[in-house]
Design a protein around this motif. Structure first.
Motif, PDB file in Angstrom:
ATOM      1  N   ILE A  19     -39.699  -7.980   6.035  1.00  0.00           N
ATOM      2  CA  ILE A  19     -39.947  -6.696   6.722  1.00  0.00           C
ATOM      3  C   ILE A  19     -41.335  -6.631   6.465  1.00  0.00           C
ATOM      4  O   ILE A  19     -41.973  -5.880   5.587  1.00  0.00           O
ATOM      5  CB  ILE A  19     -39.786  -6.014   5.087  1.00  0.00           C
ATOM      6  CG1 ILE A  19     -38.508  -6.164   5.110  1.00  0.00           C
ATOM      7  CG2 ILE A  19     -39.232  -4.134   6.017  1.00  0.00           C
ATOM      8  CD1 ILE A  19     -36.976  -5.494   4.108  1.00  0.00           C
ATOM      9  N   VAL A  83     -30.330  -4.440   4.808  1.00  0.00           N
ATOM     10  CA  VAL A  83     -30.742  -6.143   5.547  1.00  0.00           C
ATOM     11  C   VAL A  83     -29.954  -6.706   5.138  1.00  0.00           C
ATOM     12  O   VAL A  83     -29.233  -6.765   4.299  1.00  0.00           O
ATOM     13  CB  VAL A  83     -31.671  -6.187   4.398  1.00  0.00           C
ATOM     14  CG1 VAL A  83     -33.300  -4.887   4.792  1.00  0.00           C
ATOM     15  CG2 VAL A  83     -32.138  -6.315   2.453  1.00  0.00           C
ATOM     16  N   ARG A  87     -33.044 -12.607   8.414  1.00  0.00           N
ATOM     17  CA  ARG A  87     -33.006 -10.883   9.686  1.00  0.00           C
ATOM     18  C   ARG A  87     -34.212 -10.926   9.326  1.00  0.00           C
ATOM     19  O   ARG A  87     -34.167 -10.453   7.697  1.00  0.00           O
ATOM     20  CB  ARG A  87     -32.147  -9.781   9.555  1.00  0.00           C
ATOM     21  CG  ARG A  87     -32.700  -9.498  11.133  1.00  0.00           C
ATOM     22  CD  ARG A  87     -31.592  -8.096  11.650  1.00  0.00           C
ATOM     23  NE  ARG A  87     -30.572  -8.644  11.801  1.00  0.00           N
ATOM     24  CZ  ARG A  87     -29.655  -8.591  12.807  1.00  0.00           C
ATOM     25  NH1 ARG A  87     -30.809  -8.692  14.036  1.00  0.00           N
ATOM     26  NH2 ARG A  87     -28.358  -9.024  12.857  1.00  0.00           N
ATOM     27  N   ASN A  88     -34.892 -10.702  10.281  1.00  0.00           N
ATOM     28  CA  ASN A  88     -36.610 -10.421   9.884  1.00  0.00           C
ATOM     29  C   ASN A  88     -36.437  -8.993  10.807  1.00  0.00           C
ATOM     30  O   ASN A  88     -35.945  -8.712  12.279  1.00  0.00           O
ATOM     31  CB  ASN A  88     -38.259 -10.918  10.460  1.00  0.00           C
ATOM     32  CG  ASN A  88     -37.787 -12.624   9.952  1.00  0.00           C
ATOM     33  OD1 ASN A  88     -37.260 -12.596   8.945  1.00  0.00           O
ATOM     34  ND2 ASN A  88     -38.475 -13.855  10.798  1.00  0.00           N
ATOM     35  N   TYR A  89     -37.286  -7.985  10.029  1.00  0.00           N
ATOM     36  CA  TYR A  89     -37.828  -6.913  10.131  1.00  0.00           C
ATOM     37  C   TYR A  89     -39.406  -6.357  11.294  1.00  0.00           C
ATOM     38  O   TYR A  89     -39.780  -6.277   9.664  1.00  0.00           O
ATOM     39  CB  TYR A  89     -37.086  -5.832   9.213  1.00  0.00           C
ATOM     40  CG  TYR A  89     -35.135  -6.192   9.146  1.00  0.00           C
ATOM     41  CD1 TYR A  89     -34.488  -5.564   9.631  1.00  0.00           C
ATOM     42  CD2 TYR A  89     -35.205  -6.940   8.018  1.00  0.00           C
ATOM     43  CE1 TYR A  89     -33.172  -5.728   9.333  1.00  0.00           C
ATOM     44  CE2 TYR A  89     -33.248  -7.070   7.618  1.00  0.00           C
ATOM     45  CZ  TYR A  89     -32.973  -6.494   8.891  1.00  0.00           C
ATOM     46  OH  TYR A  89     -31.462  -6.811   8.047  1.00  0.00           O
ATOM     47  N   GLU A  90     -39.517  -5.479  11.845  1.00  0.00           N
ATOM     48  CA  GLU A  90     -40.482  -5.083  12.101  1.00  0.00           C
ATOM     49  C   GLU A  90     -40.366  -3.308  12.470  1.00  0.00           C
ATOM     50  O   GLU A  90     -39.320  -2.445  13.023  1.00  0.00           O
ATOM     51  CB  GLU A  90     -40.781  -5.444  13.949  1.00  0.00           C
ATOM     52  CG  GLU A  90     -40.748  -7.219  13.816  1.00  0.00           C
ATOM     53  CD  GLU A  90     -41.777  -6.670  15.442  1.00  0.00           C
ATOM     54  OE1 GLU A  90     -42.255  -5.842  15.873  1.00  0.00           O
ATOM     55  OE2 GLU A  90     -41.096  -7.688  15.729  1.00  0.00           O
ATOM     56  N   VAL A  91     -41.106  -2.750  11.120  1.00  0.00           N
ATOM     57  CA  VAL A  91     -40.894  -1.248  10.398  1.00  0.00           C
ATOM     58  C   VAL A  91     -42.490  -0.066  11.222  1.00  0.00           C
ATOM     59  O   VAL A  91     -43.692  -1.166  10.668  1.00  0.00           O
ATOM     60  CB  VAL A  91     -40.767  -0.930   9.526  1.00  0.00           C
ATOM     61  CG1 VAL A  91     -40.258   0.125   9.030  1.00  0.00           C
ATOM     62  CG2 VAL A  91     -39.274  -2.226   8.839  1.00  0.00           C
ATOM     63  N   PHE A 117     -37.449   1.374  13.009  1.00  0.00           N
ATOM     64  CA  PHE A 117     -37.287  -0.202  13.105  1.00  0.00           C
ATOM     65  C   PHE A 117     -37.356  -0.545  14.053  1.00  0.00           C
ATOM     66  O   PHE A 117     -36.902  -0.013  15.213  1.00  0.00           O
ATOM     67  CB  PHE A 117     -35.909  -0.837  12.584  1.00  0.00           C
ATOM     68  CG  PHE A 117     -35.693  -0.545  11.020  1.00  0.00           C
ATOM     69  CD1 PHE A 117     -35.907  -1.665  10.510  1.00  0.00           C
ATOM     70  CD2 PHE A 117     -35.661   0.761  10.394  1.00  0.00           C
ATOM     71  CE1 PHE A 117     -35.949  -1.174   9.306  1.00  0.00           C
ATOM     72  CE2 PHE A 117     -35.599   1.051   8.696  1.00  0.00           C
ATOM     73  CZ  PHE A 117     -35.013  -0.414   7.999  1.00  0.00           C
ATOM     74  N   LEU A 120     -34.546  -4.483  17.315  1.00  0.00           N
ATOM     75  CA  LEU A 120     -33.477  -4.198  16.792  1.00  0.00           C
ATOM     76  C   LEU A 120     -32.142  -4.446  17.778  1.00  0.00           C
ATOM     77  O   LEU A 120     -32.396  -4.131  18.374  1.00  0.00           O
ATOM     78  CB  LEU A 120     -33.079  -3.021  15.481  1.00  0.00           C
ATOM     79  CG  LEU A 120     -34.009  -2.803  14.270  1.00  0.00           C
ATOM     80  CD1 LEU A 120     -32.873  -2.266  13.938  1.00  0.00           C
ATOM     81  CD2 LEU A 120     -33.545  -4.491  14.058  1.00  0.00           C
ATOM     82  N   GLU A 124     -27.113  -4.981  15.707  1.00  0.00           N
ATOM     83  CA  GLU A 124     -27.430  -4.278  14.255  1.00  0.00           C
ATOM     84  C   GLU A 124     -27.093  -3.383  12.942  1.00  0.00           C
ATOM     85  O   GLU A 124     -26.494  -2.540  13.307  1.00  0.00           O
ATOM     86  CB  GLU A 124     -29.434  -4.970  13.913  1.00  0.00           C
ATOM     87  CG  GLU A 124     -30.331  -4.811  12.423  1.00  0.00           C
ATOM     88  CD  GLU A 124     -30.186  -3.464  12.231  1.00  0.00           C
ATOM     89  OE1 GLU A 124     -29.900  -3.885  10.299  1.00  0.00           O
ATOM     90  OE2 GLU A 124     -29.622  -2.375  12.238  1.00  0.00           O
TER      91      GLU A 124
END
Length: 478
Positions: A19, A83, A87-91, A117, A120, A124
């Protein structure tokens, strides 16, 4: 070479979720990634933590085998989301007012971090859940006249509700999201009295895998079994339950719960018993110590490993802030920036207070402490006052003690919490001022410590009763 490759592969395999968060004004703040160990005790584990850099960015990582509910915690503010493994998350965290906690009690009236987020895909998990929940909320709002719980809800509309919700966010049967939808709709049907407990248990719980790790499953189970056992049943009156707990007869309790045809499955029965014991702990009809003993006994005797872990965590959770539990250790700076540990004070009675020097309620109790300070310190050298300033800025405490004309009245050990919000949570501080009396062995003496204004300094446990040697003797010395 093979060994180095194995070590590198092992290090990478420990994280499969990343994240990456950027922010407008969180530079230098401490961020934590947490989750609940289980939904029964709701004890928390800090999975990863770091400080945001000067640009306000930070990265948190974890390893998952299945989708899980997590939350990002920064100071007294948090936000939860699901989560998925791999998977990678950009916040993005927009500009946020970090001083809200100085104007309102965010422990009792929480404020969520406004996380956004980015990038996505449409399928998702959080987006699908969001569409599903939005469809439910919209439908309930539109049909509130015929689904109001104050009247008899029209059951026909629940079928329509389910069709609308699933159309808004279709789910594949057997997937995590499919289970989420099933459990959510079952919970709504039960809460609205559209379907009986028996039918939902048979449809969603009995004869199926117990999904301990699935928050939706556990939430539904606990809703269905809420106070079904601890308050007594048609087959087991409450006076028998309290008697078995008092006598420590765990086998009798479990066997009797099994009289219910819906709880004949041993695994389901034990899980329901754990929930009932948790409820009993907070019920004045039961003896708390006996309830805790029953939980510990179940942890020792259960044949299910999951229940052993649940019972052990529950036993710790029940006594977190109770008399006799060990006080959370800490190391904090004093007004001169010297680091002081709680362990260095053990061997004395420690009257610990969490205060804010800008809070009028705290000031009132501090003044009471100052009134008794000289008398207590002179007469009882084994008593020490410790105040932890929870003001955001260290300088507030410094000026209060050094530059305040009344500062010399408060001559006892002062520490600053140094941004350690996790410590406040571990002590259960939900408002200011908060007080804890720690005995010479480092244990909490009271479950709820009386404040200075209660007169505790006149009759504290350090006051030794004077024994009259002539008591009981007659005039003739007999």
């Amino acid at each position: 070479m093979i060994m180095l490759f194995a070590l590198a592969w092992s290090a990478q395999s420990q994280t499969n979720v990343e994240i990456r968060c950027s922010s407008a004004n969180a530079a230098g703040r401490h961020a934590e990634l947490c989750w609940y160990d289980d939904m029964l005790s709701q004890s928390e584990t800090v999975v990863d933590e770091c400080d945001a850099d000067s640009a306000g960015t930070f990265t948190l990582r974890c390893y998952l085998r299945y989708p899980r509910l997590v939350f990002i915690q920064i100071e007294d503010y948090s936000q939860s989301f699901y989560v998925e493994p791999g998977r990678n998350y950009e916040v993005w965290l927009p500009e946020f007012d970090w001083t809200i906690d100085e104007r309102r009690n965010v422990q009792l009236d929480p404020v969520a971090l406004p996380l956004e987020f980015l990038n996505l895909p449409a399928d998702e998990l959080n987006l699908r859940i969001g569409r599903f929940e939005a469809a439910i909320d919209t439908f309930l709002l539109e049909k509130r006249a015929v689904m109001d719980l104050r009247f008899r809800p029209d059951r026909r509309y629940f079928d329509t509700l389910e069709m609308v919700a699933r159309a808004a966010s279709p789910a594949d049967s057997g997937t995590f999201f499919g289970h989420y939808c099933d459990y959510r709709m079952a919970e709504l049907r039960f809460a609205s009295r559209a379907e009986s407990r028996k039918r939902i248990l048979e449809r969603c719980i009995l004869g199926q895998e117990v999904r301990y790790w699935d928050e939706g499953y556990m939430r539904l189970f606990f809703a269905l079994m809420d106070h079904c056992i601890s308050k007594g049943t048609s087959r087991i009156p409450m006076h028998r339950l309290t008697a078995w707990v008092e006598e420590g007869r765990l086998e009798m309790l479990l066997d009797s719960i099994g009289l219910d045809p819906l709880l004949r499955n041993e695994r389901i029965r034990e899980l329901a018993a754990l929930q009932a014991l948790k409820e009993a702990y907070y019920d004045p009809a039961y003896n708390r110590e006996r309830v805790k003993t029953m939980v510990e006994r179940l942890a020792a005797t259960s044949k299910f490993d999951e229940h052993k872990e649940l019972a052990l965590r529950l036993a710790r959770h029940l006594t977190n802030f109770e008399s006799g539990s060990e006080a959370e250790p800490f190391v904090l700076p004093d007004v001169d920036h010297n680091m002081v540990s709680l362990d260095s004070l053990l061997g004395k009675w420690i009257y610990l207070s969490f205060v804010r020097v800008s809070d009028p309620h705290s000031i009132g109790e501090i003044e009471t402490m100052a009134h008794f300070r000289d008398t207590i310190y002179a007469k009882y050298p084994d008593v020490v006052f410790v105040s932890v300033s929870c003001d955001r800025e260290f300088q507030k405490m410094y000026h209060f003690l050094k530059n305040n004309k009344r500062g010399k009245r408060y001559e006892w050990l002062w520490l600053h919490f140094d941004g350690n919000y996790r410590l406040l949570e571990q002590f259960g501080v939900v408002g200011y001022p908060a007080f804890y009396l720690i005995n010479p062995d480092g244990e909490l003496h009271y479950s709820v410590t009386p404040p200075p204004a209660s007169g505790i300094f006149l009759h504290g446990p350090w006051v030794k009763e004077e024994v009259d040697e002539n008591a009981g003797k007659s005039f003739f010395g007999n």
